[in-house]
Every structure is written in structure tokens, then in C-alpha cells.
Write a protein that holds these residues in place. Structure first.
Motif, PDB file in Angstrom:
ATOM      1  N   THR A   1      -4.174  -0.921  -0.819  1.00 31.65           N
ATOM      2  CA  THR A   1      -2.871  -0.291  -1.042  1.00 31.65           C
ATOM      3  C   THR A   1      -1.693  -1.254  -1.123  1.00 31.65           C
ATOM      4  O   THR A   1      -0.607  -0.843  -1.524  1.00 31.65           O
ATOM      5  N   PHE A   2      -1.876  -2.532  -0.770  1.00 32.04           N
ATOM      6  CA  PHE A   2      -0.701  -3.409  -0.660  1.00 32.04           C
ATOM      7  C   PHE A   2      -0.040  -3.698  -2.007  1.00 32.04           C
ATOM      8  O   PHE A   2       1.139  -4.057  -2.053  1.00 32.04           O
ATOM      9  N   THR A   3      -0.779  -3.555  -3.126  1.00 29.26           N
ATOM     10  CA  THR A   3      -0.191  -3.804  -4.442  1.00 29.26           C
ATOM     11  C   THR A   3       0.545  -2.596  -4.997  1.00 29.26           C
ATOM     12  O   THR A   3       1.166  -2.682  -6.060  1.00 29.26           O
ATOM     13  N   GLN A   4       0.493  -1.471  -4.282  1.00 30.49           N
ATOM     14  CA  GLN A   4       1.134  -0.247  -4.762  1.00 30.49           C
ATOM     15  C   GLN A   4       2.484  -0.060  -4.073  1.00 30.49           C
ATOM     16  O   GLN A   4       2.630  -0.370  -2.886  1.00 30.49           O
ATOM     17  N   PRO A   5       3.470   0.469  -4.781  1.00 24.16           N
ATOM     18  CA  PRO A   5       4.787   0.740  -4.171  1.00 24.16           C
ATOM     19  C   PRO A   5       4.727   1.967  -3.262  1.00 24.16           C
ATOM     20  O   PRO A   5       4.937   3.100  -3.703  1.00 24.16           O
TER      21      PRO A   5
ATOM     22  N   GLN B   1       6.459  -4.683   1.610  1.00 27.74           N
ATOM     23  CA  GLN B   1       7.516  -4.273   0.689  1.00 27.74           C
ATOM     24  C   GLN B   1       7.595  -5.179  -0.531  1.00 27.74           C
ATOM     25  O   GLN B   1       8.047  -4.753  -1.592  1.00 27.74           O
ATOM     26  N   THR B   2       7.180  -6.435  -0.396  1.00 29.32           N
ATOM     27  CA  THR B   2       7.142  -7.343  -1.544  1.00 29.32           C
ATOM     28  C   THR B   2       5.765  -7.362  -2.197  1.00 29.32           C
ATOM     29  O   THR B   2       5.494  -8.223  -3.043  1.00 29.32           O
ATOM     30  N   GLN B   3       4.897  -6.432  -1.795  1.00 26.94           N
ATOM     31  CA  GLN B   3       3.555  -6.267  -2.347  1.00 26.94           C
ATOM     32  C   GLN B   3       2.721  -7.542  -2.208  1.00 26.94           C
ATOM     33  O   GLN B   3       2.015  -7.963  -3.115  1.00 26.94           O
ATOM     34  N   LYS B   4       2.830  -8.150  -1.004  1.00 31.73           N
ATOM     35  CA  LYS B   4       1.986  -9.269  -0.634  1.00 31.73           C
ATOM     36  C   LYS B   4       1.023  -8.818   0.456  1.00 31.73           C
ATOM     37  O   LYS B   4       1.379  -8.004   1.307  1.00 31.73           O
TER      38      LYS B   4
ATOM     39  N   MET C   1       8.480   4.378   2.143  1.00 33.66           N
ATOM     40  CA  MET C   1       8.863   3.656   3.349  1.00 33.66           C
ATOM     41  C   MET C   1       8.068   4.110   4.570  1.00 33.66           C
ATOM     42  O   MET C   1       7.599   3.286   5.368  1.00 33.66           O
ATOM     43  N   ILE C   2       7.869   5.411   4.731  1.00 33.79           N
ATOM     44  CA  ILE C   2       7.189   5.929   5.915  1.00 33.79           C
ATOM     45  C   ILE C   2       5.744   5.443   5.963  1.00 33.79           C
ATOM     46  O   ILE C   2       5.213   5.115   7.042  1.00 33.79           O
ATOM     47  N   LEU C   3       5.081   5.324   4.796  1.00 35.09           N
ATOM     48  CA  LEU C   3       3.707   4.839   4.768  1.00 35.09           C
ATOM     49  C   LEU C   3       3.654   3.334   5.036  1.00 35.09           C
ATOM     50  O   LEU C   3       2.712   2.839   5.666  1.00 35.09           O
ATOM     51  N   GLN C   4       4.658   2.599   4.559  1.00 41.02           N
ATOM     52  CA  GLN C   4       4.717   1.170   4.864  1.00 41.02           C
ATOM     53  C   GLN C   4       4.857   0.940   6.363  1.00 41.02           C
ATOM     54  O   GLN C   4       4.203   0.055   6.935  1.00 41.02           O
TER      55      GLN C   4
END
Length: 351
Positions: A117-121, A56-59, A124-127
Motif C-alpha cells: 500500500t505504500f505506493t498508493q495515495p 505521505q511521500t510514498q516511500k 490521512m486516517i489510514l496513513q
């Protein structure tokens, strides 16, 4: 204490009790199938919560590196087993391809997907789906490395190994996530008012998801072949082996389900409280208290005991917040005393 405060405390107790219930069911499942008191269950809670927080913090979540390392370790262990048993060497090539796909290609695919994909917003369901994809395979990998080689050992040895695995996973959690805590975005910011009682949407999500998962587990164990095989293994391990049920596969499946339930609990609880690298241990212990109430064998009693633990913790925090942990864990004493009187003692060699 007036009625409104009692209702608020009951809401908090049921919400946390639902989390503890899922962990209690996972602990009962693992113990009944493998005889392992799975102390590291709480680490999957922390890993799930902190992996989601990183996404969620794109880390980039460091758990991907741990997944790669565990997969490589399992592949090496399987290769060593192939060399140890000459009867398997005639099908080494085919077996190696299968093992490479399971223990090397799958973690690499998860790593590549996360890296891209981690740098993309993401929604929620995909996260959540990506978090589960990273954390859940660690369950069977841990079983393969730590427990499968000693599956027939005594319960005491299995407990000692569980403690060792717990310390290893906690230490790795500190290395991967650091000492700072994290909290994730709530599933819902809505609130519903019932008279003077305000119910948060996040609490409803937690209780609803816990209820759905408990029903799903009931249907799985009652209606599917693999679920019935797990039940058979838990009832009579030797009898299950005699009728052709693979206890090794049952153990891996049990750890997969336990890791999935632990990661889901972390995802559900992270919006409610700040999770640190070692927070899962205390959460898992409270689920363990619920499992103890069920005697580590009864799923309904374990779930009911976990809800009782949640309510006791909530009301204790109001009356004596400094002693709430003591009050919760003291609940084990009368339960163990009662079970010592009503349960016949069986020597482990006779089991």
C-alpha cells in the motif's frame, strides 16, 4: 509584550505542553509499573513522525525492517527460554506456534500490508493507522529484549540499560531515515480568529487529541480490568504478584501504551515542526521534566507540569530565545530540591 503577543505565546505553549503532557503520562506509566526511567520514549516520537512522513511521500518506511528484526529477536529469546526451563518442554509445539504468530507472523503481516500500500495515495486516517501498526509493536518487543530479562534488577541498572537502548534507537534512526528532517501534512489548514488572536486548526487538533487521550487513559485505568491491574502493579508490585497479576504482562502492556503515546505525539507534532532522527530525545526530555514535577508517580501533576513546561518554553523563546532550553531544564532543580526535603528517603533494598 502586549496582550495579543502574550495570547499567541500562550497558544503555542499550551499546544506544545499538550504534547509534553502525553509523554509525561507515558513516562510515569512505565516507571510506576516497571521502575524503568524510559529515556528512549522520545525515539518513538521520531519514529512515528518519520514513518508517517515516509508514507505521505510514498516511500517504504524502514521501520518495517526494524519491526521484523525486533520480532525475530524476541522469537529467538523466547525459544532460548523454553530450552532453559525443562518444565516447559512438554508444550513446546503449542508454545512455538503462539510465539511464531506473535513475533514473526504479525511483523510479516504488517510488512506485507505496508509493501502493498505504500505506493498508493492513502487517506490521512489510514496513513496514521498504518504508522501506529508499524511503530506500536516495537514497545513490547523492546521490553522483551532489553528489560524483561533484568526486570528485578536495581533501578540504576535499568537506567543504564535505558541509556543504552536510547543510543541504539538513535543510531538506527540515523540509518533508517538519514540526517534530513521531514514534516508531515497538517490535519487541518483552517484558522479561527478570536479578536486579534488567530488559532490554527492544527493546534486545536493537537489540544483536542491530547484531551481525548488523557480522558481515555483515565477511563482505562479507572474502569477496565487491565487498567486496574496496571494500577495495582504500580502501587505494590509484590502485592500484585501475590494476588495473581502478572507483572511481566503488565510491563509489556505499559511499554505498548508508552509506544502508542509516543507515536501519536510524533504524528501530532510533525506538522508543526521539522522532525529529525534525533529530535525525539529533546522532546522526550521536556516530557520528562513534566513527569519529574509529578514525582514520576502522579498523573495529574505530571500533565500539569508538562503544560507548565510548554508555557515556560514559549515565553522563554520570546524573552531569551538563546537560553530557552536552559530555562526549561533549570526548572528541574527547584522541583528536586523541594522533593528532597518533603519526600522520605527509602533504600532500594527496602522497597
Amino acid at each position: 509584550m502586549d496582550l495579543s503577543i502574550a495570547a499567541i505565546l500562550a497558544q503555542d505553549g499550551i499546544t506544545t505542553g499538550a504534547i509534553y503532557a502525553l509523554l509525561a503520562l507515558a513516562l510515569v506509566l512505565v516507571f510506576s509499573v516497571t521502575r524503568v526511567i524510559f529515556i528512549p520514549q522520545g525515539e518513538f516520537v521520531a519514529y512515528g513522525a518519520l514513518t508517517l512522513a515516509a508514507l505521505q511521500t510514498q516511500k517504504f518506511p524502514a521501520t518495517c525492517w526494524l519491526l521484523l528484526a525486533l520480532g525475530a529477536g524476541c522469537f529467538c529469546a523466547e525459544c532460548a527460554a523454553l530450552l532453559r526451563y525443562p518444565g516447559r518442554r512438554h508444550r513446546v509445539a503449542r508454545t512455538l506456534l503462539t510465539l511464531a504468530g506473535k513475533y514473526l507472523l504479525l511483523p510479516l503481516a504488517v510488512y506485507a500490508l505496508t509493501r502493498s500500500t505504500f505506493t498508493q495515495p492513502l487517506p490521512m486516517i489510514l496513513q496514521i493507522a498504518l504508522t501506529l501498526l508499524i511503530v506500536v509493536p516495537m514497545g513490547p518487543f523492546v521490553y522483551r529484549l532489553a528489560y524483561e530479562p533484568i526486570a528485578e534488577a536495581s533501578t540504576l541498572l535499568l537506567l543504564i540499560v535505558a541509556v543504552a537502548v536510547h543510543f541504539v534507537l538513535v543510531g538506527l534512526g540515523l540509518v533508517m531515515f538519514g540526517a534530513e528532517g521531514s514534516r508531515t501534512t497538517p490535519f487541518s489548514d483552517a484558522t479561527f480568529n478570536l479578536g486579534e488572536l488567530s488559532i490554527s486548526g492544527q493546534s486545536l487538533w493537537v489540544i483536542g487529541m491530547a484531551a481525548v487521550l488523557i480522558v481515555a487513559l483515565y477511563l482505562y485505568f479507572d474502569r477496565t480490568i487491565s487498567g486496574k491491574a496496571l494500577r495495582a502493579t504500580s502501587v505494590n508490585r509484590l502485592g500484585a504478584q501475590l494476588v495473581g497479576i502478572g507483572t511481566t504482562q503488565a510491563g509489556r502492556l505499559a511499554f505498548t501504551l508508552a509506544a502508542g503515546l509516543g507515536a501519536l505525539c510524533g504524528i501530532l507534532v510533525a506538522p508543526l515542526t521539522t522532525i529529525y532522527y534525533d529530535s525525539g530525545f529533546l522532546i522526550g526530555l521536556k516530557g520528562f521534566v513534566g513527569a519529574i514535577i509529578g514525582g514520576l508517580v502522579s498523573y495529574p501533576l505530571a500533565a500539569a507540569g508538562a503544560v507548565l513546561v510548554g508555557l515556560l518554553e514559549s515565553y522563554s523563546s520570546f524573552w531569551a530565545s538563546a537560553y530557552k532550553e536552559v530555562i526549561v531544564f533549570t526548572l528541574i532543580i527547584p522541583v528536586l530540591l523541594w522533593r528532597s526535603f518533603v519526600t522520605p528517603h527509602v533504600e532500594e533494598d527496602e522497597e
